[in-house]
Design an enzyme around this catalytic site. Structure first.
Site, PDB file in Angstrom:
ATOM      1  N   ARG A 100       0.895  -1.328  -0.176  1.00  0.00           N
ATOM      2  CA  ARG A 100       0.140   0.167   0.075  1.00  0.00           C
ATOM      3  C   ARG A 100       0.957   1.167  -0.194  1.00  0.00           C
ATOM      4  NH1 ARG A 100      -5.415   1.203   3.317  1.00  0.00           N
ATOM      5  NH2 ARG A 100      -6.031  -0.263   1.767  1.00  0.00           N
ATOM      6  N   HIS A 127      -7.289   0.456  -6.538  1.00  0.00           N
ATOM      7  CA  HIS A 127      -7.493  -0.156  -5.298  1.00  0.00           C
ATOM      8  C   HIS A 127      -8.162  -1.488  -5.930  1.00  0.00           C
ATOM      9  CE1 HIS A 127      -7.810  -1.405  -1.347  1.00  0.00           C
ATOM     10  NE2 HIS A 127      -8.599  -0.603  -0.775  1.00  0.00           N
ATOM     11  N   ASP A 218     -17.403   6.909  -2.068  1.00  0.00           N
ATOM     12  CA  ASP A 218     -16.093   6.964  -1.193  1.00  0.00           C
ATOM     13  C   ASP A 218     -15.743   8.274  -0.754  1.00  0.00           C
ATOM     14  OD1 ASP A 218     -13.635   5.940  -0.319  1.00  0.00           O
ATOM     15  OD2 ASP A 218     -12.661   6.166  -2.087  1.00  0.00           O
TER      16      ASP A 218
HETATM   17  N1  NVA Z   1      -9.871   6.449  -1.753  1.00  0.00           N
HETATM   18  C1  NVA Z   1      -9.629   6.123  -0.441  1.00  0.00           C
HETATM   19  C2  NVA Z   1      -9.864   4.436  -0.266  1.00  0.00           C
HETATM   20  C3  NVA Z   1      -9.616   4.204   1.063  1.00  0.00           C
HETATM   21  C4  NVA Z   1      -9.856   2.602   1.169  1.00  0.00           C
HETATM   22  C5  NVA Z   1      -8.364   6.383  -0.193  1.00  0.00           C
HETATM   23  O1  NVA Z   1      -7.567   6.325  -0.946  1.00  0.00           O
HETATM   24  O2  NVA Z   1      -8.067   6.709   1.087  1.00  0.00           O
HETATM   25  N1   CP Z   2     -11.281  -0.465   1.966  1.00  0.00           N
HETATM   26  C1   CP Z   2     -10.090  -0.486   2.536  1.00  0.00           C
HETATM   27  O1   CP Z   2      -9.172  -0.589   1.907  1.00  0.00           O
HETATM   28  O2   CP Z   2      -9.891  -0.392   3.965  1.00  0.00           O
HETATM   29  P1   CP Z   2      -8.632  -0.127   4.623  1.00  0.00           P
HETATM   30  O3   CP Z   2      -8.190   1.250   4.401  1.00  0.00           O
HETATM   31  O4   CP Z   2      -9.026  -0.226   6.316  1.00  0.00           O
HETATM   32  O5   CP Z   2      -7.773  -1.125   4.348  1.00  0.00           O
END
Ligand code: NVA
Ligand code: CP
Length: 301
Positions: A100, A127, A218
């Site tokens: 990540r 994602h 989101d």
């Molecule tokens: N768009 C959000 C998704 C979190 C799972 C982010 O990148 O923070």
């Molecule tokens: N939806 C998702 O990726 O959640 P986290 O940020 O908690 O991993």
């Protein structure tokens, strides 16, 4: 040659379907194979996580393997050791990387310099593990994905990009409503369309909501964009998933959210709670989907 899962288009169409069906099979049978017996998966997380980290750690254990969790603060990554050196070192200890991070190009560096599979656990651009889990959540309710009208209301962000690629792989119609200046990457959109995706891009949330079978949203400011919160709140006015928008969708329409959710911003508490079954199924499906994705990168599918 290692297989990598950096975005949904890394899965050829047939493989995308195989991964989807395998995740469902793993869920239904609560299958615990020994595919990762003696294997180690390193999780490198440069951003916070609850679901992705825990579901990957549990999935690897269910498959008989073990994990090592690395953050920049507790490793030399935070002290500017080049990623290309990190990739070469970790490839000598472990069997896969689940990462990540911020820019997608960091994953490309790990792929280029490492020799083990790399899985995208969220970047600024994509994602894919989340959206594969979301597609499984739809498939469980509506097996015929091609018949679905899916709406995205909100930011043209990493999640939106993975939904765009999912539309190319699974054939549902996708309408994205994003405010001006927050549209998805047009290159990602063009590539998905070239591969057959049926996608409408609009600035009108009502258009995305009208007749939808599933509606998605989101957060308005993703991780790394916290300083833009106020500006984004102003830009996203009218893009909240609320009862007025839901009234335009099919009466059977389900709302999806990858979580974490900001109630009162992108979604009202009422709409969230009315769809909690679907939303927490998405979260559960992360566990089953991570296993299927790991099977695919290790060549078992
Ligand atoms: N768009 C959000 C998704 C979190 C799972 C982010 O990148 O923070
Ligand atoms: N939806 C998702 O990726 O959640 P986290 O940020 O908690 O991993």
């Amino acid at each position: 040659m290692a297989r990598h899962f950096l975005s949904i288009l890394d899965l050829p169409k047939d493989d995308a379907r195989k991964v989807l069906l395998r995740a469902k099979q793993l869920k239904d049978g609560d299958v615990r194979t020994k595919l990762l017996d003696g294997k180690t998966v390193i999780l490198i997380f440069e951003k916070a996580s609850t679901r992705t980290r825990v579901s990957f750690e549990v999935a690897v254990r269910h498959l008989g393997g073990s994990t090592v969790f690395l953050t920049p603060n507790e490793s030399q990554l935070g002290r500017n050791e080049p990623l290309k050196d990190t990739a070469r070192v970790l490839s000598r200890y472990a069997d896969a990387l689940v990462v990540r991070t911020f820019g997608q190009e960091k994953l490309d560096t790990l792929v280029q310099w490492g020799s083990i599979p790399v899985v995208n656990a969220l970047t600024d651009e994509h994602h894919p593990c989340q959206v594969m889990s979301d597609v499984l959540t739809m498939h469980e309710r509506t097996p015929e994905l091609c018949s679905l009208k899916v709406g995205w209301i909100g930011d043209g962000n990493n999640m939106a990009h993975s939904w765009i690629e999912a539309a190319a792989r699974f054939g549902f119609e996708l309408t994205l409503a994003c405010p001006s200046g927050y549209t998805p990457d047009l290159g990602i959109l063009a590539k998905a369309r070239e591969q057959g995706a049926r996608i409408v891009l609009t600035e009108d949330p009502q258009l995305a909501a009208r007749g939808a079978d599933y509606l998605n949203t989101d957060v308005w400011a993703s991780m790394g964009q916290e300083a833009e919160q106020l500006r984004r709140e102003a830009a996203f006015e009218g893009f909240q998933l609320n009862d007025a928008l839901m009234a335009l969708a099919k009466p059977t329409c389900k709302v999806m959210h990858c979580l974490p959710a900001h109630r009162g911003e992108e979604i009202t508490d009422e709409v969230f709670e009315a769809n909690a079954d679907t939303i927490f199924d998405e979260a559960e499906n992360r566990l089953h989907m991570q296993k299927a994705i790991l099977e695919w990168v290790f060549g078992a599918l």
